[in-house]
Design a protein around this motif. Sequence first.
Motif, PDB file in Angstrom:
ATOM      1  N   ALA A  34      -3.249   5.376   4.386  1.00  0.00           N
ATOM      2  CA  ALA A  34      -3.599   3.987   4.064  1.00  0.00           C
ATOM      3  C   ALA A  34      -4.963   3.924   3.371  1.00  0.00           C
ATOM      4  O   ALA A  34      -5.134   3.183   2.402  1.00  0.00           O
ATOM      5  N   LEU A  35      -5.915   4.708   3.849  1.00  0.00           N
ATOM      6  CA  LEU A  35      -7.235   4.729   3.222  1.00  0.00           C
ATOM      7  C   LEU A  35      -7.141   5.280   1.797  1.00  0.00           C
ATOM      8  O   LEU A  35      -7.717   4.708   0.870  1.00  0.00           O
ATOM      9  N   LYS A  36      -6.392   6.345   1.622  1.00  0.00           N
ATOM     10  CA  LYS A  36      -6.215   6.941   0.293  1.00  0.00           C
ATOM     11  C   LYS A  36      -5.598   5.930  -0.671  1.00  0.00           C
ATOM     12  O   LYS A  36      -6.086   5.737  -1.789  1.00  0.00           O
ATOM     13  N   LEU A  37      -4.528   5.266  -0.253  1.00  0.00           N
ATOM     14  CA  LEU A  37      -3.864   4.278  -1.112  1.00  0.00           C
ATOM     15  C   LEU A  37      -4.766   3.088  -1.409  1.00  0.00           C
ATOM     16  O   LEU A  37      -4.781   2.563  -2.533  1.00  0.00           O
ATOM     17  N   THR A  38      -5.524   2.648  -0.413  1.00  0.00           N
ATOM     18  CA  THR A  38      -6.456   1.537  -0.612  1.00  0.00           C
ATOM     19  C   THR A  38      -7.475   1.886  -1.682  1.00  0.00           C
ATOM     20  O   THR A  38      -7.723   1.098  -2.602  1.00  0.00           O
ATOM     21  N   LEU A  39      -8.065   3.077  -1.582  1.00  0.00           N
ATOM     22  CA  LEU A  39      -9.075   3.492  -2.550  1.00  0.00           C
ATOM     23  C   LEU A  39      -8.475   3.737  -3.936  1.00  0.00           C
ATOM     24  O   LEU A  39      -9.093   3.405  -4.947  1.00  0.00           O
ATOM     25  N   GLU A  40      -7.273   4.292  -3.993  1.00  0.00           N
ATOM     26  CA  GLU A  40      -6.629   4.592  -5.279  1.00  0.00           C
ATOM     27  C   GLU A  40      -6.127   3.337  -6.001  1.00  0.00           C
ATOM     28  O   GLU A  40      -6.231   3.244  -7.214  1.00  0.00           O
ATOM     29  N   THR A  41      -5.557   2.398  -5.250  1.00  0.00           N
ATOM     30  CA  THR A  41      -4.917   1.241  -5.882  1.00  0.00           C
ATOM     31  C   THR A  41      -5.820   0.013  -5.971  1.00  0.00           C
ATOM     32  O   THR A  41      -5.546  -0.897  -6.751  1.00  0.00           O
ATOM     33  N   GLY A  42      -6.848  -0.036  -5.134  1.00  0.00           N
ATOM     34  CA  GLY A  42      -7.701  -1.214  -5.091  1.00  0.00           C
ATOM     35  C   GLY A  42      -7.079  -2.373  -4.339  1.00  0.00           C
ATOM     36  O   GLY A  42      -7.585  -3.492  -4.394  1.00  0.00           O
ATOM     37  N   GLU A  43      -5.982  -2.127  -3.632  1.00  0.00           N
ATOM     38  CA  GLU A  43      -5.342  -3.140  -2.787  1.00  0.00           C
ATOM     39  C   GLU A  43      -5.239  -2.588  -1.373  1.00  0.00           C
ATOM     40  O   GLU A  43      -4.946  -1.406  -1.174  1.00  0.00           O
ATOM     41  N   ALA A  44      -5.477  -3.461  -0.392  1.00  0.00           N
ATOM     42  CA  ALA A  44      -5.555  -3.033   1.000  1.00  0.00           C
ATOM     43  C   ALA A  44      -4.208  -2.566   1.546  1.00  0.00           C
ATOM     44  O   ALA A  44      -3.203  -3.268   1.418  1.00  0.00           O
ATOM     45  N   HIS A  45      -4.226  -1.399   2.134  1.00  0.00           N
ATOM     46  CA  HIS A  45      -3.092  -0.813   2.847  1.00  0.00           C
ATOM     47  C   HIS A  45      -3.544  -0.525   4.268  1.00  0.00           C
ATOM     48  O   HIS A  45      -4.701  -0.163   4.492  1.00  0.00           O
ATOM     49  N   PHE A  46      -2.632  -0.643   5.211  1.00  0.00           N
ATOM     50  CA  PHE A  46      -2.963  -0.438   6.612  1.00  0.00           C
ATOM     51  C   PHE A  46      -1.848   0.341   7.308  1.00  0.00           C
ATOM     52  O   PHE A  46      -0.770   0.528   6.762  1.00  0.00           O
ATOM     53  N   TRP A  47      -2.140   0.747   8.539  1.00  0.00           N
ATOM     54  CA  TRP A  47      -1.133   1.334   9.408  1.00  0.00           C
ATOM     55  C   TRP A  47      -0.797   0.296  10.460  1.00  0.00           C
ATOM     56  O   TRP A  47      -1.667  -0.194  11.178  1.00  0.00           O
ATOM     57  N   SER A  48       0.472  -0.080  10.529  1.00  0.00           N
ATOM     58  CA  SER A  48       0.920  -1.044  11.526  1.00  0.00           C
ATOM     59  C   SER A  48       1.242  -0.297  12.809  1.00  0.00           C
ATOM     60  O   SER A  48       2.197   0.487  12.848  1.00  0.00           O
ATOM     61  N   ARG A  49       0.461  -0.558  13.835  1.00  0.00           N
ATOM     62  CA  ARG A  49       0.730   0.084  15.127  1.00  0.00           C
ATOM     63  C   ARG A  49       2.010  -0.461  15.739  1.00  0.00           C
ATOM     64  O   ARG A  49       2.765   0.280  16.360  1.00  0.00           O
ATOM     65  N   SER A  50       2.291  -1.753  15.560  1.00  0.00           N
ATOM     66  CA  SER A  50       3.492  -2.340  16.159  1.00  0.00           C
ATOM     67  C   SER A  50       4.766  -1.876  15.458  1.00  0.00           C
ATOM     68  O   SER A  50       5.787  -1.664  16.096  1.00  0.00           O
ATOM     69  N   ARG A  51       4.708  -1.709  14.148  1.00  0.00           N
ATOM     70  CA  ARG A  51       5.885  -1.260  13.389  1.00  0.00           C
ATOM     71  C   ARG A  51       5.942   0.248  13.221  1.00  0.00           C
ATOM     72  O   ARG A  51       6.958   0.788  12.805  1.00  0.00           O
TER      73      ARG A  51
END
Length: 117
Positions: A34-51
């Motif tokens: 998620a951190l890699k994608l956030t930095l590469e794309t400039g859009e926030a990515h996260f890890w969903s603990r519930s999903r």
Amino acid sequence: MLDPKWDANGLITGVVTDTASGELLMVAHLNAEALKLTLETGEAHFWSRSRGRLWKKGETSGNVLRVVEARIDCDQDALWLKVEPAGPACHTGARSCFYRRIKSDGSLSPEPPSGSA
């Protein structure tokens, strides 16, 4: 150099604020992908603990968070994302996930404050 201190589950806490207003929008978790994608794309990515999966904020609603600046704290165990939101940050439709106030008796205010979606 960036060297995040992941927790036992491989996650780091991300605090998200609106770059224009400074308002706290949400708190979420990121794994390394998620951190890699956030930095590469400039859009926030996260890890969903519930999903139990990676997700891009706004992937279904269109309310993406464009990252203007990413900071890491002194211990490198928490991130601060300053973003431009494309709409409400909360899945409830409120501008911020922190719309409920705690009253002195422990009850919660049921309505988002004025200015929320």
